[in-house]
Scaffold this active site. Structure first.
Site, PDB file in Angstrom:
ATOM      1  N   HIS A  70       0.803  -1.221   0.000  1.00 18.60           N
ATOM      2  CA  HIS A  70       0.000   0.000   0.000  1.00 18.60           C
ATOM      3  C   HIS A  70       0.841   1.279   0.000  1.00 18.60           C
ATOM      4  O   HIS A  70       0.502   2.232   0.719  1.00 18.60           O
ATOM      5  CB  HIS A  70      -0.936   0.011   1.222  1.00 18.60           C
TER       6      HIS A  70
HETATM    7  C1  LIG Z   1       0.481  -7.559  -4.897  1.00 21.85           C
HETATM    8  C2  LIG Z   1      -0.492  -6.491  -4.489  1.00 21.85           C
HETATM    9  C3  LIG Z   1      -1.589  -6.841  -3.698  1.00 21.85           C
HETATM   10  C4  LIG Z   1      -2.504  -5.860  -3.314  1.00 21.85           C
HETATM   11  N1  LIG Z   1      -3.654  -6.244  -2.671  1.00 21.85           N
HETATM   12  C5  LIG Z   1      -4.650  -5.331  -2.523  1.00 21.85           C
HETATM   13  C6  LIG Z   1      -5.933  -5.736  -2.076  1.00 21.85           C
HETATM   14  O1  LIG Z   1      -6.192  -6.916  -1.841  1.00 21.85           O
HETATM   15  N2  LIG Z   1      -6.895  -4.788  -1.939  1.00 21.85           N
HETATM   16  C7  LIG Z   1      -6.649  -3.463  -2.201  1.00 21.85           C
HETATM   17  O2  LIG Z   1      -7.556  -2.634  -2.016  1.00 21.85           O
HETATM   18  N3  LIG Z   1      -5.431  -3.058  -2.614  1.00 21.85           N
HETATM   19  C8  LIG Z   1      -4.444  -3.957  -2.821  1.00 21.85           C
HETATM   20  N4  LIG Z   1      -3.247  -3.567  -3.323  1.00 21.85           N
HETATM   21  C9  LIG Z   1      -3.000  -2.131  -3.510  1.00 21.85           C
HETATM   22  C10 LIG Z   1      -3.735  -1.515  -4.695  1.00 21.85           C
HETATM   23  O3  LIG Z   1      -3.883  -2.441  -5.738  1.00 21.85           O
HETATM   24  C11 LIG Z   1      -2.966  -0.265  -5.148  1.00 21.85           C
HETATM   25  O4  LIG Z   1      -2.884   0.655  -4.090  1.00 21.85           O
HETATM   26  C12 LIG Z   1      -3.618   0.428  -6.315  1.00 21.85           C
HETATM   27  O5  LIG Z   1      -3.839  -0.462  -7.376  1.00 21.85           O
HETATM   28  C13 LIG Z   1      -2.735   1.590  -6.768  1.00 21.85           C
HETATM   29  O6  LIG Z   1      -3.349   2.242  -7.833  1.00 21.85           O
HETATM   30  P1  LIG Z   1      -2.572   3.358  -8.658  1.00 21.85           P
HETATM   31  O7  LIG Z   1      -3.486   3.779  -9.748  1.00 21.85           O
HETATM   32  O8  LIG Z   1      -2.052   4.367  -7.717  1.00 21.85           O
HETATM   33  O9  LIG Z   1      -1.286   2.612  -9.267  1.00 21.85           O
HETATM   34  P2  LIG Z   1      -1.204   1.332 -10.184  1.00 21.85           P
HETATM   35  O10 LIG Z   1      -2.479   0.580 -10.199  1.00 21.85           O
HETATM   36  O11 LIG Z   1       0.024   0.610  -9.784  1.00 21.85           O
HETATM   37  O12 LIG Z   1      -1.046   1.938 -11.657  1.00 21.85           O
HETATM   38  C14 LIG Z   1       0.079   2.601 -12.141  1.00 21.85           C
HETATM   39  C15 LIG Z   1       0.170   2.282 -13.651  1.00 21.85           C
HETATM   40  O13 LIG Z   1       1.054   3.196 -14.265  1.00 21.85           O
HETATM   41  C16 LIG Z   1       1.899   2.495 -15.152  1.00 21.85           C
HETATM   42  N5  LIG Z   1       3.108   3.289 -15.294  1.00 21.85           N
HETATM   43  C17 LIG Z   1       4.053   3.505 -14.345  1.00 21.85           C
HETATM   44  N6  LIG Z   1       5.015   4.319 -14.825  1.00 21.85           N
HETATM   45  C18 LIG Z   1       4.664   4.626 -16.095  1.00 21.85           C
HETATM   46  C19 LIG Z   1       5.254   5.429 -17.104  1.00 21.85           C
HETATM   47  N7  LIG Z   1       6.392   6.084 -16.891  1.00 21.85           N
HETATM   48  N8  LIG Z   1       4.629   5.506 -18.308  1.00 21.85           N
HETATM   49  C20 LIG Z   1       3.465   4.859 -18.549  1.00 21.85           C
HETATM   50  N9  LIG Z   1       2.862   4.085 -17.614  1.00 21.85           N
HETATM   51  C21 LIG Z   1       3.449   3.975 -16.402  1.00 21.85           C
HETATM   52  C22 LIG Z   1       2.099   1.146 -14.473  1.00 21.85           C
HETATM   53  O14 LIG Z   1       2.545   0.168 -15.366  1.00 21.85           O
HETATM   54  C23 LIG Z   1       0.703   0.894 -13.922  1.00 21.85           C
HETATM   55  O15 LIG Z   1      -0.111   0.247 -14.854  1.00 21.85           O
HETATM   56  C24 LIG Z   1      -2.295  -4.502  -3.705  1.00 21.85           C
HETATM   57  C25 LIG Z   1      -1.199  -4.161  -4.500  1.00 21.85           C
HETATM   58  C26 LIG Z   1      -0.310  -5.141  -4.908  1.00 21.85           C
HETATM   59  C27 LIG Z   1       0.847  -4.746  -5.785  1.00 21.85           C
END
Ligand SMILES: Cc1cc2nc3c(=O)[nH]c(=O)nc-3n(C[C@H](O)[C@H](O)[C@H](O)COP(=O)(O)OP(=O)(O)OC[C@H]3O[C@@H](n4cnc5c(N)ncnc54)[C@H](O)[C@@H]3O)c2cc1C
Length: 535
Positions: A470
């Site tokens: 997280h």
């Molecule tokens: C293994 C794991 C288990 C988890 N379990 C849970 C759970 O059970 N329940 C829950 O609520 N949360 C869980 N989480 C946490 C939750 O999934 C994340 O907090 C959430 O998905 C984050 O969302 P985000 O949009 O901030 O980032 P992300 O969903 O990580 O999205 C970021 C995206 O940007 C892309 N990206 C990065 N840099 C670049 C760039 N320079 N150019 C283009 N694209 C780029 C990446 O490839 C990715 O697709 C878990 C996370 C993980 C990794």
């Protein structure tokens, strides 16, 4: 459609990015480009909930970051998975639906973030949600993101619930309802037994719209500026360096590691640090990459007396065939569940007014989360502190966008966090010793009976503590000098640039982060459309 100029460019198709792409194209007025560094989500194990184990260390669908070695965790490099490809981390996460506590959002508001109190954010949670239980004061039934019950009680989980009741923790059938405190089963982000990532919930229905263009395998390397206005991005795709222009805004949704990385690479961050990296400074904004906050999980594992655990199901060919068939025929069973089935929110520190620890209960055990299960019947009681005070950093190491930034979570550096870790482990042992669990738990495998004193328990936390995935807060929202974005998520001092993902959380929410990120992106979309309509 003009391929090079858009109204909005969204960077990252993760939990937040897919929501933004859908909502910003919904009214048909704006042309949107969504750029994702990873591939399409065509891997079958992304979509089958138990595939969590298959994507955890995947070389393509997972960025597979490691933290820097730090003294507070015995100089270990800790594995930090992050999703890569459509859906981002929502394509590889543990599927658990938890919003956090109402107080978390009221706290954000009390820090000066108007419009982010619980009463303000609840409508966005509801708007996002398709709860199979139907609509209520706390839940939505018409949104894109499916939240489903596990629907199958497990003998061991039932014993855990009775054990927790003996410790005074009540049963709670809805951690996202009126109160979070209690013990029970989680709801999961699944739709009829399949994972419901934001790519399947939000992006798939939008992808055919003529005003949305999605580019995968497109790594954004820089935001482009005209003075202090963001006007586009540079990205690499198929060995070529390309540019896209935004007449309206660039919105970073690259997550808590890569949104600050991209800002720093683009010249937004602490001025002296950027200069030392050879990056020309566009805006001296010292908060970028600071305030990193994460939940440290302490996994206490037990050997179980009966062959009723997922370890047993997965150990033999016949067991695997049985649970495979169950999923194929009924979309039920361990394959439909991911790893953790139940949870608990409890209060252990005297100063806490609301639950300060969360449990994830898995009827499975493995030395590392997501690794091969033990060859014996086992289960895991994973416990984490909900509101850690330790703060870390994410900082670039060079001007190369391909090079992962240095991640320093600084776990257990705050006294309250060390105290909470020790108390959480003691509480876990009290739970395991409760009478209803006596027929089930035969031996504490880890930490093990030899770990007894507070010092030894803390040493266990330092040696074995790991992320519960997280990370947040590295582009925090606020109005103080350390803030990176304002309450409308606009990067301070820069026009045409916002951040909308896990990094904007001023403080980490008391629970899992996917639903809160989806809420942030829902609200961000509304703010962006509101501002665009005023132009
Ligand atoms: C293994 C794991 C288990 C988890 N379990 C849970 C759970 O059970 N329940 C829950 O609520 N949360 C869980 N989480 C946490 C939750 O999934 C994340 O907090 C959430 O998905 C984050 O969302 P985000 O949009 O901030 O980032 P992300 O969903 O990580 O999205 C970021 C995206 O940007 C892309 N990206 C990065 N840099 C670049 C760039 N320079 N150019 C283009 N694209 C780029 C990446 O490839 C990715 O697709 C878990 C996370 C993980 C990794």
């Amino acid at each position: 459609m003009n391929q090079a100029t858009y109204d909005f460019i969204v960077v990252g198709a993760g939990s937040a990015g897919c929501v933004l792409a859908n909502r910003l194209t919904e009214n048909g007025k704006y042309r949107v480009l969504l750029l994702e560094a990873g591939p399409q989500d065509r891997y079958l194990w992304i979509h089958i909930p138990i595939g969590y184990g298959k994507t955890m260390f995947h070389k393509v669908y997972n960025w597979g970051f490691y933290t820097e070695p730090e003294a507070t965790t015995n100089h270990r490099k800790i594995y930090w998975p992050r999703g890569r490809g459509l859906g981002g981390s929502s394509s590889i996460n543990g599927l658990i639906f938890v919003r956090g506590q109402q107080q978390d959002y009221d706290h954000w508001e009390s820090l000066g973030n108007r419009g982010w109190g619980w009463k303000d954010v609840l409508p966005y949670f509801i708007r996002s949600e398709h709860n199979t239980r139907g609509a209520s004061a706390y839940h939505g039934a018409d949104g894109p993101l499916w939240c489903s019950d596990i629907g199958e009680p497990h003998e061991l989980m039932e014993a855990i619930i009775r054990g927790a009741n003996e410790l005074g923790v009540p049963r709670n059938d809805d951690f996202n309802g009126a109160t979070q405190e209690g013990v029970g089963y989680y709801q999961l982000f699944t739709r009829n037994g399949w994972r419901c990532s934001t790519a399947s919930a939000y992006l798939r229905p939008a992808v055919k719209r003529a005003n949305l263009r999605v580019e995968t395998d497109a790594l954004v390397t820089r935001v482009l500026f005209d003075g202090r206005r963001a006007v586009g991005v540079r990205y690499q795709q198929g060995g070529r360096s390309l540019e896209a222009r935004a007449a309206g805004e660039v919105i970073l949704a690259a997550g808590a590691i890569q949104s600050p990385q991209l800002l720093q690479l683009s010249g937004i961050g602490e001025g002296r640090f950027l200069a030392s990296m050879g990056v020309p400074v566009v805006r001296d904004l010292p908060g970028v990459g600071n305030n990193l906050s994460d939940h440290l999980q302490l996994r206490v594992m037990y050997k179980v007396a009966k062959p009723i655990t997922t370890n047993d199901d997965l150990r033999t060919l016949s067991g695997r065939a049985r649970i495979g068939l169950k999923w194929l025929l009924f979309r039920k069973g361990p394959l439909a569940m991911g790893i953790n089935q139940g949870g608990m929110f409890a209060r252990i520190l005297p100063e806490s007014a609301s639950p300060d620890i969360q449990f994830h209960f898995a009827t499975l055990s493995a030395d590392l989360a997501g690794a091969r299960p033990h060859p014996w019947s086992g289960c895991t009681f994973s416990v984490c502190q909900l509101r850690p005070e330790s703060r870390g950093t994410v900082m670039i190491r060079s001007r190369d966008a391909q090079e992962p930034p240095a991640i320093r979570p600084n776990y257990l550096s705050a006294e309250a966090d060390r105290r909470c870790a020790v108390e959480a482990l003691k509480f876990t042992r009290r739970l395991a010793a409760a009478q209803p669990l006596a027929p089930y738990l035969v031996q504490e495998y880890r930490p093990g009976a030899q770990v007894r004193t507070d010092e030894e328990l803390l040493e266990f936390a330092r040696q074995y503590g790991a992320t519960i995935f997280h990370p947040s807060g590295t582009c925090k929202m606020g109005s103080d000098p350390a803030a990176v974005v304002d309450q409308r998520l606009r990067v301070n001092g820069i026009a045409g640039l916002r951040v909308a993902d896990c990094s904007v959380m001023p403080t980490l929410v008391s629970g899992n982060t996917n639903a809160p990120v989806v809420m942030i992106a829902e609200k961000a979309s509304a703010l962006i459309l509101e501002d665009a309509a005023m132009q």
